[in-house]
Design an enzyme around this catalytic site. Structure first.
Site, PDB file in Angstrom:
ATOM      1  N   HIS A  34      38.511  34.169  37.921  1.00 44.07           N
ATOM      2  CA  HIS A  34      39.222  34.742  39.073  1.00 44.07           C
ATOM      3  C   HIS A  34      38.506  36.019  39.507  1.00 44.07           C
ATOM      4  CE1 HIS A  34      42.499  36.279  41.578  1.00 44.07           C
ATOM      5  NE2 HIS A  34      42.966  35.051  41.562  1.00 44.07           N
TER       6      HIS A  34
ATOM      7  N   ASP B  53      45.607  27.687  39.318  1.00 46.69           N
ATOM      8  CA  ASP B  53      45.342  26.279  39.644  1.00 46.69           C
ATOM      9  C   ASP B  53      45.152  25.391  38.430  1.00 46.69           C
ATOM     10  OD1 ASP B  53      43.606  27.685  42.334  1.00 46.69           O
ATOM     11  OD2 ASP B  53      45.393  26.419  42.520  1.00 46.69           O
TER      12      ASP B  53
HETATM   13  C1  SDX Z   1      42.589  30.926  43.665  1.00 43.51           C
HETATM   14  O1  SDX Z   1      41.708  35.515  45.234  1.00 43.51           O
HETATM   15  C2  SDX Z   1      42.845  35.011  44.862  1.00 43.51           C
HETATM   16  O2  SDX Z   1      43.810  35.688  44.631  1.00 43.51           O
HETATM   17  C3  SDX Z   1      42.855  33.484  44.809  1.00 43.51           C
HETATM   18  C4  SDX Z   1      44.109  32.829  44.236  1.00 43.51           C
HETATM   19  C5  SDX Z   1      45.326  33.066  45.127  1.00 43.51           C
HETATM   20  O3  SDX Z   1      46.465  33.000  44.630  1.00 43.51           O
HETATM   21  O4  SDX Z   1      45.121  33.216  46.368  1.00 43.51           O
HETATM   22  O5  SDX Z   1      44.397  33.366  42.947  1.00 43.51           O
HETATM   23  C6  SDX Z   1      43.943  31.321  44.127  1.00 43.51           C
HETATM   24  O6  SDX Z   1      41.735  30.714  44.489  1.00 43.51           O
HETATM   25  C7  SDX Z   1      42.296  30.885  42.200  1.00 43.51           C
HETATM   26  C8  SDX Z   1      40.812  30.507  41.895  1.00 43.51           C
HETATM   27  C9  SDX Z   1      40.677  28.992  41.946  1.00 43.51           C
HETATM   28  N1  SDX Z   1      39.235  28.612  41.842  1.00 43.51           N
HETATM   29  C10 SDX Z   1      38.770  28.001  40.732  1.00 43.51           C
HETATM   30  O7  SDX Z   1      39.444  27.789  39.726  1.00 43.51           O
HETATM   31  C11 SDX Z   1      37.324  27.557  40.868  1.00 43.51           C
HETATM   32  C12 SDX Z   1      36.551  27.912  39.578  1.00 43.51           C
HETATM   33  N2  SDX Z   1      36.399  29.379  39.557  1.00 43.51           N
HETATM   34  C13 SDX Z   1      35.241  29.960  40.105  1.00 43.51           C
HETATM   35  O8  SDX Z   1      34.562  29.285  41.085  1.00 43.51           O
HETATM   36  C14 SDX Z   1      35.288  31.480  40.194  1.00 43.51           C
HETATM   37  O9  SDX Z   1      35.780  31.937  39.008  1.00 43.51           O
HETATM   38  C15 SDX Z   1      36.069  32.105  41.331  1.00 43.51           C
HETATM   39  C16 SDX Z   1      35.667  31.561  42.656  1.00 43.51           C
HETATM   40  C17 SDX Z   1      37.533  31.913  41.140  1.00 43.51           C
HETATM   41  C18 SDX Z   1      35.783  33.609  41.302  1.00 43.51           C
HETATM   42  O10 SDX Z   1      34.469  33.770  41.688  1.00 43.51           O
HETATM   43  P1  SDX Z   1      33.762  35.219  41.695  1.00 43.51           P
HETATM   44  O11 SDX Z   1      34.746  36.295  41.538  1.00 43.51           O
HETATM   45  O12 SDX Z   1      32.860  35.272  42.876  1.00 43.51           O
HETATM   46  O13 SDX Z   1      32.982  35.199  40.361  1.00 43.51           O
HETATM   47  P2  SDX Z   1      31.498  34.678  40.203  1.00 43.51           P
HETATM   48  O14 SDX Z   1      31.370  33.341  40.891  1.00 43.51           O
HETATM   49  O15 SDX Z   1      30.572  35.766  40.597  1.00 43.51           O
HETATM   50  O16 SDX Z   1      31.432  34.424  38.629  1.00 43.51           O
HETATM   51  C19 SDX Z   1      31.104  35.481  37.757  1.00 43.51           C
HETATM   52  C20 SDX Z   1      30.323  34.786  36.628  1.00 43.51           C
HETATM   53  C21 SDX Z   1      29.181  33.895  37.142  1.00 43.51           C
HETATM   54  O17 SDX Z   1      28.218  33.836  36.123  1.00 43.51           O
HETATM   55  P3  SDX Z   1      26.887  34.807  36.267  1.00 43.51           P
HETATM   56  O18 SDX Z   1      26.276  34.498  37.625  1.00 43.51           O
HETATM   57  O19 SDX Z   1      27.404  36.211  36.143  1.00 43.51           O
HETATM   58  O20 SDX Z   1      26.013  34.372  35.101  1.00 43.51           O
HETATM   59  O21 SDX Z   1      31.208  33.887  35.929  1.00 43.51           O
HETATM   60  C22 SDX Z   1      30.748  32.546  36.077  1.00 43.51           C
HETATM   61  C23 SDX Z   1      29.796  32.520  37.252  1.00 43.51           C
HETATM   62  O22 SDX Z   1      28.839  31.490  37.066  1.00 43.51           O
HETATM   63  N3  SDX Z   1      31.924  31.736  36.358  1.00 43.51           N
HETATM   64  C24 SDX Z   1      32.158  30.535  35.837  1.00 43.51           C
HETATM   65  C25 SDX Z   1      33.404  30.151  36.351  1.00 43.51           C
HETATM   66  N4  SDX Z   1      33.881  31.098  37.159  1.00 43.51           N
HETATM   67  C26 SDX Z   1      32.954  32.086  37.168  1.00 43.51           C
HETATM   68  N5  SDX Z   1      31.426  29.757  34.996  1.00 43.51           N
HETATM   69  C27 SDX Z   1      31.977  28.567  34.679  1.00 43.51           C
HETATM   70  N6  SDX Z   1      33.183  28.109  35.125  1.00 43.51           N
HETATM   71  C28 SDX Z   1      33.909  28.886  35.961  1.00 43.51           C
HETATM   72  N7  SDX Z   1      35.081  28.458  36.414  1.00 43.51           N
END
Ligand code: SDX
Length: 431
Positions: free
Chosen positions: A308, A366
């Site tokens: 998140h 989710d």
């Molecule tokens: C919602 O914003 C809100 O409030 C949203 C929400 C709401 O109520 O409105 O809470 C609802 O959207 C919840 C999120 C649902 N999405 C997912 O579950 C999809 C999987 N999660 C990711 O795609 C990610 O965690 C996000 C999109 C939720 C957050 O992305 P960020 O903040 O841009 O974080 P990032 O992509 O920069 O990740 C940081 C690191 C990265 O690794 P590095 O590049 O630092 O090596 O963490 C890794 C990412 O690769 N990472 C994951 C991961 N999520 C982040 N690695 C594996 N699996 C994951 N799920």
């Protein structure tokens, strides 16, 4: 203004700059940079806006480090346990918990505005049977700006109230119409004697061929999930609604823009993606393989429902939904719960893995919600539609706050330009 200052020094000119700092009631201070470009000729740079406050708001507060979520100051745990979605909707819209008379009047207004224009119903016949329900809902909600364009003066408080009640009352009916179109069944009209969640279930599952009794366990589960999904500060879709609304666009089209943004698998579309992922993993012995894929930077696979932007601790909503899964599945008499068992094991294994611990990746809202929606008989393609129904309350609350914000302006970010510098046109004969 707090009187606090934030000092910067312009590396080019050596000039130091003091920027005002503003404090809220709780949470991080903000550095007011509105004068920065005018005085220093530089922009700030923050793709994804991770360090940027887009507005001042009094609606929802999140502390991502502590896993805190409050609607108008009330902790989500208390609202989940003691309130109802319709009461939470009133709280988010108007800022205070309603008294008995206010709640009755609000609920009555919502119950008696659930029908949609019959012409709007005909729009569904324009969609192919396999259209994704989110595409149908976004399209039909957008069409509301055609039906209600002339009666929506956003400068008029009464019109803003009518818009709020209308869209909150009608979005379940539109969602149910999309579902019925997808399953090839006749549309079921709303029933004013049913509460919000029960009415939605009745519109989903009632058929003309027989009576349909709403299961109170299912209605209670949906009411809880809607409370948990109602608002979440300046998330992607809410920020989209604020940005679209900031141009003075018809508010129904601003909500349709929010629905479109929510659909993405990185946002609300994740609840559908989680179920698809769990079905792809299939069994506990495949978990290690998929956790390894999620950790592999060369593999685009991510553990859906994990991570998140704000929560670097447990998403309090995920904790509440996990507990509700146990309760609802048992009450529904569902003992064969392989996907729920798989999700529990996946969470257990991931949270012990160094990669997830170091990156502070926890289950988010989710991760478990789809387990309940599936147990209630909904197809995965309807999961994000359920999220959109609930989040409509938050979108409308933020749109209303934005419209009357004295500091509000049309949203128009700048950029760091790295394209070609000026060059002269070359005739095609010389290219
Ligand atoms: C919602 O914003 C809100 O409030 C949203 C929400 C709401 O109520 O409105 O809470 C609802 O959207 C919840 C999120 C649902 N999405 C997912 O579950 C999809 C999987 N999660 C990711 O795609 C990610 O965690 C996000 C999109 C939720 C957050 O992305 P960020 O903040 O841009 O974080 P990032 O992509 O920069 O990740 C940081 C690191 C990265 O690794 P590095 O590049 O630092 O090596 O963490 C890794 C990412 O690769 N990472 C994951 C991961 N999520 C982040 N690695 C594996 N699996 C994951 N799920």
């Amino acid at each position: 203004m707090s009187g606090k200052k934030f000092s910067l020094q312009n590396g080019e000119t050596g000039e130091s700059l003091e920027l005002p700092v503003r404090s809220g009631t709780v949470g991080p201070d903000v550095v007011d940079i509105r004068s920065l470009y005018g005085e220093q000729g530089v922009f700030t740079y923050d793709p994804g806006f991770a360090s940027t406050a887009s507005c001042e708001s009094k609606i929802t507060f999140i502390d991502g480090g502590k896993g805190v979520l409050m609607y108008r100051g009330y902790p989500i745990e208390q609202l989940a346990q003691r309130s109802s979605f319709i009461e939470v909707a009133f709280l988010l819209l108007y800022g205070e918990l309603p008294n008995a008379e206010e709640l009755e009047a609000f609920e009555q207004s919502i119950r008696t505005h659930t029908m949609i224009n019959e012409t709007m119903l005909r729009l569904f016949n324009g969609f192919h049977h396999d259209a994704h329900p989110m595409a149908m809902v976004a399209g039909v909600v957008g069409s509301m700006s055609a039906f209600y364009h002339d009666t929506t003066d956003i400068q008029d408080q009464r019109h803003r109230d009518i818009f709020a009640h209308r869209i909150i009352a009608k979005i379940p009916t539109i969602a149910a119409a999309a579902y019925k179109h997808a399953v090839g069944q006749p549309f079921t009209y709303p029933r004013n004697e049913l509460n919000y969640a029960a009415n939605l279930l009745h519109m989903f599952f009632a058929v003309p061929a027989e009576d349909y009794e709403v299961d109170p366990v299912a209605a209670e589960a949906i009411d809880l999930l809607f409370t948990l999904h109602a608002d979440h500060e300046q998330n992607c879709s809410t920020s989209t609604v604020r940005l679209a609304g900031s141009s003075g666009a018809n508010p129904y089209s601003a909500i349709a823009a929010g629905i479109a943004a929510l659909w993405g698998p990185a946002h609300g579309g994740a609840n559908e993606a989680v179920l698809t992922m769990l079905q792809e993993i299939g069994s506990v012995d495949q978990i290690e393989k998929y956790v390894a894929k999620a950790k592999d930077r060369d593999d685009p696979f991510r553990l859906m429902g994990f991570g998140h932007r704000v929560y670097k601790n447990f998403d309090p909503r995920a904790t509440i939904i996990r507990e509700a899964c146990h309760r609802v599945l048992a009450k529904l008499g569902r003992t064969d719960t392989p996907l729920f068992d798989l999700a529990l094991r996946l969470e257990e294994i991931a949270l012990k893995d160094e990669y997830f611990i170091e990156k502070k990746l926890y289950p988010n809202v989710d991760f478990y919600s789809g387990i309940i929606y599936r147990a209630l008989g909904l197809p995965t393609s309807m999961f994000t539609v359920m999220f959109a129904i609930a989040r409509t309350v938050g979108w409308v609350s933020h749109w209303r706050e934005m419209i009357i914000d004295p500091e509000g302006r049309i949203g128009r970010p700048r950029q760091l330009y790295s394209g070609p510098v000026q060059r002269d046109y070359v005739p095609i004969s010389q290219r």
